[in-house]
Design an enzyme around this catalytic site. Structure first.
Site, PDB file in Angstrom:
ATOM      1  N   GLU A   1     -52.923   7.486  65.352  1.00  0.00           N
ATOM      2  CA  GLU A   1     -53.015   6.701  66.569  1.00  0.00           C
ATOM      3  C   GLU A   1     -53.561   5.289  66.314  1.00  0.00           C
ATOM      4  OE1 GLU A   1     -55.030   8.697  69.711  1.00  0.00           O
ATOM      5  OE2 GLU A   1     -54.427   7.185  71.170  1.00  0.00           O
ATOM      6  N   ASP A   2     -54.516   5.181  65.430  1.00  0.00           N
ATOM      7  CA  ASP A   2     -55.227   3.907  65.286  1.00  0.00           C
ATOM      8  C   ASP A   2     -54.923   3.127  64.011  1.00  0.00           C
ATOM      9  OD1 ASP A   2     -56.414   4.563  67.631  1.00  0.00           O
ATOM     10  OD2 ASP A   2     -58.261   5.328  66.744  1.00  0.00           O
TER      11      ASP A   2
END
Ligand code: MN
Length: 492
Positions: free
Chosen positions: A76-77
């Protein structure tokens, strides 16, 4: 940066079957991926991943879950993809990380809607309890660093933990995790009540704890004189949020709460539990109606113990709880503890096999334990589990969750958003890739519909694959209208 000592020792102490080499590799991988990123508090992002993994190691969960815990925010990051994780750490780890990433896709657009979306998502994840356990570990650390966030976001995260995460922990019999989630959230959700209660109990807790220490000494000597080995004896203070809920039931009168501080005794066997109860009752007089045998009759979530409240020295009332080590671990760690007892005493190659099957085990266990009580039935009512079993949850590009029957297609999805979007649906994208209108959707997919303004009615061929009643009805209706439109004017 080397792997922090706290993770090394958590793995060695609590999760002895885990391979430290693999966990180190996972740490190096996650650390490189999050390189240069910081948390809202300013500390390196990797600290959050390490804390999550430490919590999972302390729950003695299998190595794959510790690895997934280290990796949980990577797709996600960072630039690193799920495919790379799968290649390096296997499909098992990648599946868990995928589950966590899906939960993260839900966007906040008003509390009520958000809670509903999140709840649906959680229910759909229930088949993989591992994902929920990692999410708990992740959330515990997020809650402990809430001060770094803006007040509004702070309250939202806390409320969601109190309303959704904690009840699920309770259902899984994880008293320790539930209590931690609740107490960390309490102060942000009900700040006034939290301050009020904290100041109210502060002195009482302290006085009572001192008193219990003396009682514990005396009792320990007495029990050991009867040749029962005590594995542990300790005072436990009632958790603040649990006390708050109880107080609301008793006119906020603290004097009516007998288990503010209780004495807990851990002995080797069930027979020792009953023998210990007898010794206590010889020493101090029990209070009427307060002897509870949860060993013979466990609580709905599986909780087992003997409870008694006695008039102790100086007529002070004290609740005493007696249980075996296994009962204690199951009360605190629920489903996670069960895994450890399953594992014990097995050959190492069998452990590997058990690891593959463990989710199945846990789901079965959860059913057995949780189905008995009224508490669980309330949840079933609330979440409509029976319906959800055959349903999938698909995201809109805005992060809303659309709830559909299994095997639904982009056309079903389009009609579920709005009838006109369904009627004018021309093309679809699933997870940012072009997809056929009859493609099968899966939980967690993000679907986007391209509409054609010039299109006035749906394609009758869609009836061959749509799954929802709503889509079928609309297509039939529109097709009928169209057919009528083709009739020569004289028949009108
Ligand atoms: Mn996280």
């Amino acid at each position: 940066m080397p792997m922090p000592e706290k993770l090394t020792s958590a793995v060695k102490d609590y999760s002895p079957h885990s391979d430290l080499k693999v966990i180190k590799e996972a740490f190096v991988f996650a650390n490189a991926a999050h390189e240069g990123q910081t948390r809202a508090s300013g500390e390196p992002y990797i600290n959050h991943c390490v804390e999550t993994a430490v919590t999972l190691a302390k729950l003695k969960l299998p190595q794959d879950m510790i690895v997934a815990g280290l990796m949980h925010d990577v797709p996600e990051d960072t630039e690193v993809t799920l495919e790379e994780i799968e290649e390096k750490f296997g499909a098992n780890v990648a599946d868990m990380v995928r589950g966590i990433t899906k939960l993260g896709k839900i966007k906040y657009r008003g509390m009520e809607r958000y809670v509903e979306n999140l709840r649906k998502m959680f229910v759909s994840m229930a088949s993989d309890i591992r994902v929920i356990l990692i999410k708990f570990a992740d959330r515990l650390h997020n809650l402990s660093t809430l001060d770094a966030l803006k007040p509004e976001k702070r309250k939202r995260v806390a409320l969601e933990s109190l309303e959704i995460y904690a009840p699920i922990a309770n259902r899984l019999g994880m008293g320790d995790i539930q209590g931690k989630l609740e107490d960390l959230s309490f102060r942000y959700v009900y700040p006034k009540e939290y301050e009020w209660l904290k100041s109210l109990v502060k002195d009482r807790y302290r006085a009572k704890e001192r008193y219990l220490q003396n009682i514990a000494e005396k009792l320990k000597a007495e029990i050991e004189a009867h040749e029962i080995p005590i594995l542990d004896i300790h005072g436990r203070t009632k958790r603040l949020y649990s006390l708050y809920k109880k107080l609301l039931k008793y006119d906020k009168n603290l004097d009516k709460i007998y288990d503010l501080v209780a004495l807990r005794i851990i002995v080797p066997s069930v027979a020792d539990c009953y023998a210990t109860l007898g010794i206590i009752h010889q020493l101090w007089k029990p209070m009427k109606g307060r002897i509870k045998d949860y060993i013979a009759q466990p609580k709905p979530n599986g909780y087992q113990s003997l409870h008694t409240t006695v008039y102790c020295d100086d007529h002070e009332m004290v609740e005493i709880q007696i249980r075996t080590r296994q009962m204690h671990d199951e009360a605190e760690y629920g489903i996670a503890a069960h895994w450890n007892y399953v594992e014990e005493g097995k050959e190492s190659n069998e452990i590997v096999r058990a690891q593959v099957n463990w989710v199945k085990d846990l789901v079965e266990w959860q059913k057995k334990h949780a189905m008995r009580g009224k508490d669980f039935m309330e949840h079933v009512e609330e979440m409509k589990l029976d319906v959800f079993h055959a349903r999938i949850f698909v995201f809109t590009p805005d992060g809303d969750v659309i709830d559909l029957p299994e095997d639904s297609t982009p056309v079903d999805f389009a009609y579920a958003i709005h009838s006109e979007i369904g009627d004018r649906c021309a093309a679809a994208r699933i997870n940012n890739a072009q997809a056929a209108l009859d493609a099968k959707l899966y939980s967690g997919d993000m679907c986007e519909i391209v509409t054609d303004k010039n299109r006035k009615s749906p394609n009758p061929d869609w009836l061959k694959f749509v799954k929802t009643h709503h889509a079928k009805d609309r297509i039939r209706l529109a097709t009928k209208k169209k057919r009528n439109g083709w009739l020569p004017n004289v028949f009108k």
